[in-house]
Enzyme design. Sequence first.
Site, short mmCIF file in Angstrom:
data_model
loop_
_atom_site.label_atom_id
_atom_site.label_comp_id
_atom_site.label_asym_id
_atom_site.label_seq_id
_atom_site.Cartn_x
_atom_site.Cartn_y
_atom_site.Cartn_z
N GLU A 162 -0.75 -16.63 -9.84
CA GLU A 162 0.07 -15.82 -10.74
C GLU A 162 1.55 -16.15 -10.59
O GLU A 162 2.39 -15.62 -11.28
CB GLU A 162 -0.19 -14.35 -10.45
CG GLU A 162 -1.63 -14.00 -10.80
CD GLU A 162 -1.87 -12.51 -10.76
OE1 GLU A 162 -0.96 -11.79 -10.37
OE2 GLU A 162 -2.96 -12.10 -11.14
N CYS B 67 -6.54 -5.47 -7.32
CA CYS B 67 -6.27 -5.08 -5.93
C CYS B 67 -5.67 -6.24 -5.16
O CYS B 67 -5.05 -6.06 -4.12
CB CYS B 67 -7.57 -4.63 -5.28
SG CYS B 67 -8.96 -5.67 -5.72
N HIS B 68 -5.80 -7.45 -5.65
CA HIS B 68 -5.24 -8.59 -4.92
C HIS B 68 -3.71 -8.58 -4.99
O HIS B 68 -3.05 -9.32 -4.29
CB HIS B 68 -5.82 -9.88 -5.49
CG HIS B 68 -5.50 -10.10 -6.93
ND1 HIS B 68 -6.35 -9.73 -7.94
CD2 HIS B 68 -4.40 -10.62 -7.50
CE1 HIS B 68 -5.76 -10.06 -9.10
NE2 HIS B 68 -4.59 -10.59 -8.86
N ASN C 89 -12.96 0.04 -4.63
CA ASN C 89 -12.73 -0.65 -5.90
C ASN C 89 -13.95 -0.64 -6.80
O ASN C 89 -14.68 -1.62 -6.87
CB ASN C 89 -12.31 -2.09 -5.60
CG ASN C 89 -11.58 -2.64 -6.82
OD1 ASN C 89 -11.60 -2.03 -7.87
ND2 ASN C 89 -10.96 -3.75 -6.66
N TYR D 33 0.85 -1.19 0.00
CA TYR D 33 0.00 0.00 0.00
C TYR D 33 0.88 1.25 0.00
O TYR D 33 0.62 2.20 -0.72
CB TYR D 33 -0.90 -0.01 1.23
CG TYR D 33 -1.97 -1.06 1.13
CD1 TYR D 33 -3.14 -0.80 0.45
CD2 TYR D 33 -1.78 -2.33 1.68
CE1 TYR D 33 -4.12 -1.76 0.35
CE2 TYR D 33 -2.76 -3.29 1.57
CZ TYR D 33 -3.92 -3.00 0.91
OH TYR D 33 -4.88 -3.97 0.80
#
Length: 108
Positions: A89, A60-61, A52, A29
């Site tokens: 990912e 956002c993850h 969001n 953040y």
Amino acid sequence: MAPDAEGAPLSERVYEVVRRIPCGRVATYGQVARLAGAPRAARFVGQALHRNPEPIVTPCHRVVFADGSLAERFGFGGAGMQRALLEHEGVPFVDGTHVDLARCRWDA
DNA sequence: AGCATGACGTGAA
DNA sequence: GTTCACGCCATGC
């Protein structure tokens, strides 16, 4: 010139930064806030992502805490969902609740 | 115009 | 290593 001369509220800028995070990488953040132009507004980044408005284009993850931990109050389904997405990912985890920032911290 | 809130960060006990 | 408290900024009512 105002810092947010882009004509968009800081929130919009946060979304744009988050969108720039490449796949398999994560940002904190504080880092997003810094890239957005508000190095001390890390808190606001959380709020912006929580709102969001477009969870489809806003990964956002990929945004985690400064220590690599995830948000328990994640909006998609809890930190568990976020962890699954990150692992999907290729983001390495140090235990199961903390991301290995040492290896996947977004190198803006 | 002011008050209360919030998916943070850092430091210290 | 964990837990608590404070400070920071912007938003919404």
